[in-house]
Write an enzyme that holds these catalytic residues in place. Structure first.
Site, mmCIF file in Angstrom:
data_model
loop_
_atom_site.group_PDB
_atom_site.id
_atom_site.type_symbol
_atom_site.label_atom_id
_atom_site.label_comp_id
_atom_site.label_asym_id
_atom_site.label_seq_id
_atom_site.Cartn_x
_atom_site.Cartn_y
_atom_site.Cartn_z
ATOM 1 N N TYR A 43 -1.538 5.218 -10.272
ATOM 2 C CA TYR A 43 -2.513 4.441 -11.072
ATOM 3 C C TYR A 43 -3.937 4.816 -10.688
ATOM 4 O O TYR A 43 -4.697 5.361 -11.488
ATOM 5 C CB TYR A 43 -2.156 2.970 -10.924
ATOM 6 C CG TYR A 43 -3.218 1.899 -10.965
ATOM 7 C CD1 TYR A 43 -4.026 1.683 -12.078
ATOM 8 C CD2 TYR A 43 -3.348 1.037 -9.886
ATOM 9 C CE1 TYR A 43 -4.956 0.640 -12.088
ATOM 10 C CE2 TYR A 43 -4.255 -0.008 -9.900
ATOM 11 C CZ TYR A 43 -5.070 -0.203 -10.990
ATOM 12 O OH TYR A 43 -5.970 -1.232 -10.995
ATOM 13 N N TYR A 73 0.838 -1.196 0.000
ATOM 14 C CA TYR A 73 0.000 0.000 0.000
ATOM 15 C C TYR A 73 0.871 1.242 0.000
ATOM 16 O O TYR A 73 1.718 1.409 0.863
ATOM 17 C CB TYR A 73 -0.903 -0.010 1.249
ATOM 18 C CG TYR A 73 -2.159 0.806 1.087
ATOM 19 C CD1 TYR A 73 -2.105 2.171 0.867
ATOM 20 C CD2 TYR A 73 -3.403 0.215 1.163
ATOM 21 C CE1 TYR A 73 -3.259 2.916 0.709
ATOM 22 C CE2 TYR A 73 -4.567 0.943 1.014
ATOM 23 C CZ TYR A 73 -4.486 2.302 0.785
ATOM 24 O OH TYR A 73 -5.634 3.033 0.636
#
Ligand SMILES: [Zn+2]
Lengths: 134, 389
Positions: free
Chosen positions: B336, B288
């Site tokens: 992204y 993450y």
């Protein structure tokens, strides 16, 4: 667009703490069984599950554990940037998040600080911290 | 239920209990006019198509959200799914790694065969989530800390103080991640950035700059987790769940045991033990990246390097395409997409890498992937080890 500063919830856990702040005292809970200080206040000791919590007035002294200078603030605080938020290791062995006031160019981790009481409005006083000595 | 003993690559000994057999995103990016239910319906349909399953195969539903009460009920009704089992652990962005783990546990217990896991958010078009003031957050919010960036900034400051980590080293992560995004046509930000660009981007909360922070986008994702038996009916090769572990260490930052160590120290070790693998057997890592510092702390906590060595570890673009340590190959939350919670997208990318579907950004012969979700203000960690036959 500036919102209102989020007010702390005053309930039966937190009321003595916030009343103390309004009177210029930094009160912390101490466990009657394991004798450790805790922060934030609770009905039960998170170390030993004792329910014998007492309130003690403290020195309000500690040192900076870490800090950050805020440049992009939540809406209610936009007019105040840049300002410093830090976590303070109090001498009593607990950690507290607060504002650190004074010259931000002088700040460093581990510097000693002590509590000052900042009156935000008629309803709210907050415990801030200020670097002590040179 | 038939249980297979894993005799796959490199001597792993995990049982083949459950696998991810479907993975997909919804539309991503800036999506005015879309709502969170539509995005999840899109992602769910695409993930089920990817698996070769239909909605009627689904007998367990997992989701979580900050957009409303009872998100599982609203979503189940919207999708027309009446599950035998409902899951909804909400520990922040790492929730979906836990949903995968809990789906495996439910399958292992014989409660269901096929779980659908979804997430969706319109964070970009509908603005930030409402503040959840009150209770114990009363000791943070009145002081003006922007959450979560302020908390991560203090962790970064402490890491710099203890180990001499620099802003340039954190910027290496943002630059390398952007290079991966350039290879992913679905990525929101694909133009190259330099270390100087990161350092010159606006300061948000010192020492974190704008380009140290994840995106805010819209989007959704979905996964299909199947029992070994059901996985045999799927269209594509199964991606086995070989190991998993989760923990939570705190909610308010003052209760974080060590500002430079995350729960991944515990969950990484336990998940790898369960999978029966060591660090050098992992081919591709997805962690993450809410902020650059999240990545650095996580790599150290997972044991890919020693405490304090994270800065050196990521220097010289080691995590970029062509580098020694392929990391966040989708372009991550930094480049992204990041619709509020990113955990499900880490898993989608890991599945695609292990299937060899990643085209230009494919890590050659990837067989084992470690996925590490971090939620809240470095508060929760959930690690999943995935592998293919
Ligand atoms: Zn006690």
């Amino acid at each position: 667009m500036q919102g209102q500063i989020p007010k702390p919830l005053i309930d039966s856990d937190s009321q003595p703490f916030w009343e103390g702040v309004r009177e210029g005292k930094l009160l912390l809970q101490k466990c009657g069984d394991c004798e450790r200080y805790i922060f934030y206040p609770r009905i039960i000791c998170p170390h030993c599950f004792s329910e014998h919590m007492t309130w003690e007035e403290t020195s309000g002294k500690g040192k900076i554990h870490s800090y950050t200078v805020i440049h992009k603030a939540p809406p209610a605080f936009k007019g105040e940037v840049p300002y410093v938020v830090g976590v303070i290791d109090l001498d009593e062995g607990v950690r507290m998040l607060s504002r650190i006031i004074g010259d931000r160019n002088d700040l460093s981790i581990d510097q000693p600080v002590s509590v000052v009481y900042e009156k935000i409005d008629d309803d709210l006083t907050l415990p801030y911290f200020k670097v002590t000595g040179a | 239920m038939i249980k297979y003993v894993w005799k796959g690559v490199k001597g792993m000994k995990s049982e083949r209990i459950a696998a991810i057999v479907g993975a997909a995103e919804s539309e991503l990016g800036h999506l005015p006019g879309r709502n969170v239910l539509q995005l999840q319906a899109q992602a769910a349909k695409r993930a089920l198509d990817d698996a070769g399953f239909t909605k009627d195969d689904v007998d367990a539903l997992f989701t979580t959200a900050s957009w409303g009460h009872f998100p599982q009920l609203m979503l189940g009704e919207y999708l027309g799914i009446t599950p035998k089992y409902t899951g909804g652990t909400n520990i922040g962005g790492s929730s979906f790694e836990s949903h995968v783990a809990h789906a495996l546990v439910g399958i292992q217990a014989g409660l269901f065969d096929v779980a659908l896991i979804t997430y969706g958010s319109t964070n970009r078009t509908s603005g930030n989530r409402p503040s959840a003031a009150g209770l114990t957050l009363s000791y943070e919010e009145p002081f003006g800390i922007p959450s979560p960036v302020g908390h991560y900034a203090m962790a970064a400051q402490r890491h710099m103080y203890e180990y001499g980590t620099t802003s340039e080293q954190l910027a290496e992560i943002a630059v390398a991640t952007r290079k991966w995004a350039a290879l992913n046509e679905k990525a929101f930000k694909r133009e190259p950035v330099t270390i100087e660009d990161v350092l010159n981007s606006p300061m948000i909360a010192e020492p974190l700059h704008l380009l140290d922070c994840c995106l805010i986008t819209d989007g959704g994702g979905a996964l299909v987790v199947a029992s070994a038996e059901a996985a045999a009916r799927a269209k594509k090769r199964p991606v086995w769940i070989l190991g998993h572990a989760e923990t939570q260490t705190h909610n308010t930052v003052t209760h974080m045991p060590d500002l430079t160590v995350t729960g991944a120290k515990d969950t990484g070790r336990r998940a790898m033990e369960m999978a029966g693998i060591t660090h050098d057997e992992i081919d591709v890592v997805q962690v993450y990246d809410s902020f650059t510092i999240t990545v650095l702390l996580t790599l150290e906590s997972l044991g890919f390097c020693k405490p304090g060595e994270g800065g050196d570890f990521v220097s010289g673009q080691r995590t970029a395409p062509g580098g020694e340590f392929p990391l966040n190959t989708s372009g991550g939350g930094l480049s992204y997409c990041h619709p509020g919670m990113f955990g499900i997208f880490l898993l989608i990318e890991a599945v695609r890498q292990l299937r060899g579907e990643c085209g230009e950004r494919q890590v050659k012969d990837a067989k084992i992937s470690l996925v590490n979700g971090t939620g809240g203000t470095l508060s929760s960690t959930s690690t999943v080890i995935l592998g293919r036959d």
